[in-house]
Design a protein around this motif. Structure first.
Motif, PDB file in Angstrom:
ATOM      1  N   SER A  73     -13.014  -8.145 -12.277  1.00  9.60           N
ATOM      2  CA  SER A  73     -12.962  -8.375 -13.725  1.00  9.60           C
ATOM      3  C   SER A  73     -11.821  -7.641 -14.413  1.00  9.60           C
ATOM      4  O   SER A  73     -11.620  -7.786 -15.625  1.00  9.60           O
ATOM      5  CB  SER A  73     -14.283  -7.937 -14.369  1.00  9.60           C
ATOM      6  N   MET A  74     -11.052  -6.838 -13.658  1.00 13.32           N
ATOM      7  CA  MET A  74      -9.986  -6.057 -14.261  1.00 13.32           C
ATOM      8  C   MET A  74      -8.909  -6.965 -14.868  1.00 13.32           C
ATOM      9  O   MET A  74      -8.512  -7.965 -14.278  1.00 13.32           O
ATOM     10  CB  MET A  74      -9.318  -5.153 -13.223  1.00 13.32           C
TER      11      MET A  74
ATOM     12  N   ILE B  47      -3.864  -8.916  -8.647  1.00 13.56           N
ATOM     13  CA  ILE B  47      -3.553  -9.847  -7.560  1.00 13.56           C
ATOM     14  C   ILE B  47      -4.608 -10.947  -7.490  1.00 13.56           C
ATOM     15  O   ILE B  47      -4.710 -11.667  -6.516  1.00 13.56           O
ATOM     16  CB  ILE B  47      -3.406  -9.113  -6.211  1.00 13.56           C
ATOM     17  N   PHE B  48      -5.404 -11.044  -8.551  1.00 10.39           N
ATOM     18  CA  PHE B  48      -6.398 -12.101  -8.749  1.00 10.39           C
ATOM     19  C   PHE B  48      -7.415 -12.171  -7.605  1.00 10.39           C
ATOM     20  O   PHE B  48      -7.677 -13.225  -7.043  1.00 10.39           O
ATOM     21  CB  PHE B  48      -5.701 -13.443  -8.948  1.00 10.39           C
TER      22      PHE B  48
ATOM     23  N   ASP C 203      -7.072  -4.761 -10.047  1.00 17.29           N
ATOM     24  CA  ASP C 203      -8.259  -5.171  -9.303  1.00 17.29           C
ATOM     25  C   ASP C 203      -8.279  -4.535  -7.914  1.00 17.29           C
ATOM     26  O   ASP C 203      -9.320  -4.043  -7.449  1.00 17.29           O
ATOM     27  CB  ASP C 203      -8.353  -6.695  -9.202  1.00 17.29           C
ATOM     28  N   ALA C 204      -7.131  -4.474  -7.246  1.00 16.07           N
ATOM     29  CA  ALA C 204      -7.055  -3.840  -5.921  1.00 16.07           C
ATOM     30  C   ALA C 204      -7.323  -2.350  -6.014  1.00 16.07           C
ATOM     31  O   ALA C 204      -7.978  -1.765  -5.141  1.00 16.07           O
ATOM     32  CB  ALA C 204      -5.681  -4.096  -5.301  1.00 16.07           C
ATOM     33  N   SER C 205      -6.847  -1.713  -7.080  1.00 14.68           N
ATOM     34  CA  SER C 205      -7.066  -0.271  -7.267  1.00 14.68           C
ATOM     35  C   SER C 205      -8.546   0.050  -7.409  1.00 14.68           C
ATOM     36  O   SER C 205      -9.054   0.998  -6.802  1.00 14.68           O
ATOM     37  CB  SER C 205      -6.312   0.220  -8.512  1.00 14.68           C
ATOM     38  N   VAL C 206      -9.249  -0.750  -8.198  1.00  8.75           N
ATOM     39  CA  VAL C 206     -10.677  -0.496  -8.412  1.00  8.75           C
ATOM     40  C   VAL C 206     -11.475  -0.826  -7.151  1.00  8.75           C
ATOM     41  O   VAL C 206     -12.420  -0.104  -6.796  1.00  8.75           O
ATOM     42  CB  VAL C 206     -11.192  -1.294  -9.624  1.00  8.75           C
TER      43      VAL C 206
END
Length: 388
Positions: A96-97, A102-103, A126-129
């Motif tokens: 949801s970020m 990067i979808f 999104d990848a970070s989270v």
């Protein structure tokens, strides 16, 4: 306590103390970042400050926050807690970020290597989270680890509220602290394989092939630049923590609050040009180089190697001659199992004319597990037999 003194004859020296996360300062009247709110330029190995402007001003770091996110990922890999091939599942929350992404879709899996590409190259929130949740169980727990690591590194003006840099109140850092974070990240040789890549792909063999282009354009346009991380929000403006290596010398330049990407890159370029034209580095030790053996009590082995935790060098202005640098190794008095790889065992100190010019942690090369009672019994009996 074990001490060793080795006289080193060096071609040059211009170094100040850089212990416990502190950065030594080089006074300079040169103006290199007139179009930035704050900036700093350091040499990576020694930590010496070559230029600074308002370097302790607390400002929003935007996506430069992800430098600390990557530090914790690389640290986990180095300690064997995480592998590049491990699959990371994306939660609803991570998917949801907003902002740079990067979808990732909820439930989608990518390897750690792919997630790192998404973070380092495309600045994927999104990848970070997703990585944060995998490593700590939740985003909130990971943020606690980020702030704990900041304290360990001696960062006095940094507070994280998320692993992405998305705008939120009381999420701040400084040019000085960002330079130290980048210094820590660059201990891990493999990280520049990601931060120094200009373009790559994710989901390459699928219908959802995704093109990654590095948000740090200097990776392509400035020779030697191979990292580290850009940042932008309306509040933070254009930010960049960059690193470049030429010959033996690696430097880190940080800019906060430039008005345009062109201004940001121009300030960084001026700092890099200044560093490489005025200074040179003389390497002494590589990262993970064995310095001495250390006795460990009650372990499954009697001793382990103490190795360097980072590259150790001497910085000199071009053309300067200095010599007579001594090395002192100080090991903790009592070291008992268990010992984890990377645990601090002592300190390597460089001195000149009796004055400390640099200090760097010495760490355990490998894990040392506690010995079982039978192992200890046989060891004691063996010593008893020898003494008899």
């Amino acid at each position: 306590m074990k001490k060793g003194f080795i006289l080193l004859m060096l071609a040059g020296l211009l170094l100040q103390p850089a212990a416990n996360g502190a950065l030594a300062k080089e006074k300079s009247s040169v103006v290199l970042a007139d179009k930035a709110k704050s900036a700093i330029l350091i040499e990576r190995d020694t930590g010496k400050i070559l230029y600074e402007k308002n370097s302790d001003e607390k400002l929003p770091p935007a996506s430069m926050t992800k430098i600390m996110t990557m530090v914790l990922i690389m640290e986990a890999i180095d300690k064997g807690q995480l592998k590049m091939t491990d699959k990371i599942r994306t939660s609803e929350h991570a998917a949801s970020m907003g902002g740079s992404q990067i979808f990732l879709e909820a439930g989608e899996e990518m390897t750690v290597e792919e997630m790192l590409k998404g973070i380092a190259i495309a600045s994927g929130n999104d990848a970070s989270v997703a990585m944060a949740e995998h490593l700590a169980g939740s985003e909130e727990a990971f943020v606690e680890k980020m702030n704990q690591k900041a304290k360990e590194l001696g960062l006095k003006n940094t507070e994280f509220k998320n692993p992405t840099g998305l705008p939120v109140q009381n999420h701040y850092s400084t040019a000085h602290d960002m330079a130290l974070m980048a210094k820590e990240l660059l201990k891990y040789d493999g990280i520049t394989r990601f931060t120094g890549t200009y373009e790559d792909y994710l989901r390459q063999d699928t219908e959802k092939k995704f093109w990654l282009v590095n948000t740090n354009r200097l990776v392509k346009f400035y020779p030697g630049v191979d990292g580290v991380k850009t940042g932008f929000t309306n509040e933070a403006k254009y930010c960049l923590t960059a690193t470049a290596k030429k010959g033996n010398m690696r430097v880190i330049a940080v800019v906060f609050g430039a008005e345009t990407p062109k201004d940001r890159n121009a300030q960084i370029t001026k700092m890099l040009d200044f560093a490489f034209s005025q200074y040179e580095t003389h390497p002494l030790f590589a990262k993970d180089q064995v310095i001495t053996k250390v006795k460990v009590s009650k372990g499954n082995v009697k001793e382990t190697n103490a190795v360097t935790s980072e590259p150790i060098s001497v910085l000199a202005k071009k053309g300067e001659d200095v010599k007579d640098v001594s090395q002192e190794v100080n090991i903790k008095k009592k070291i008992a199992a268990p010992v984890k790889k990377g645990d601090r065992l002592g300190t390597l100190t460089l001195k000149r004319n009796g004055e400390t010019i640099a200090e760097s942690p010495l760490v355990a090369e490998k894990d040392v597990k506690p010995a079982g009672w039978w192992h200890l019994f046989k060891r004691v009996m063996g010593e008893f037999t020898k003494s008899g």
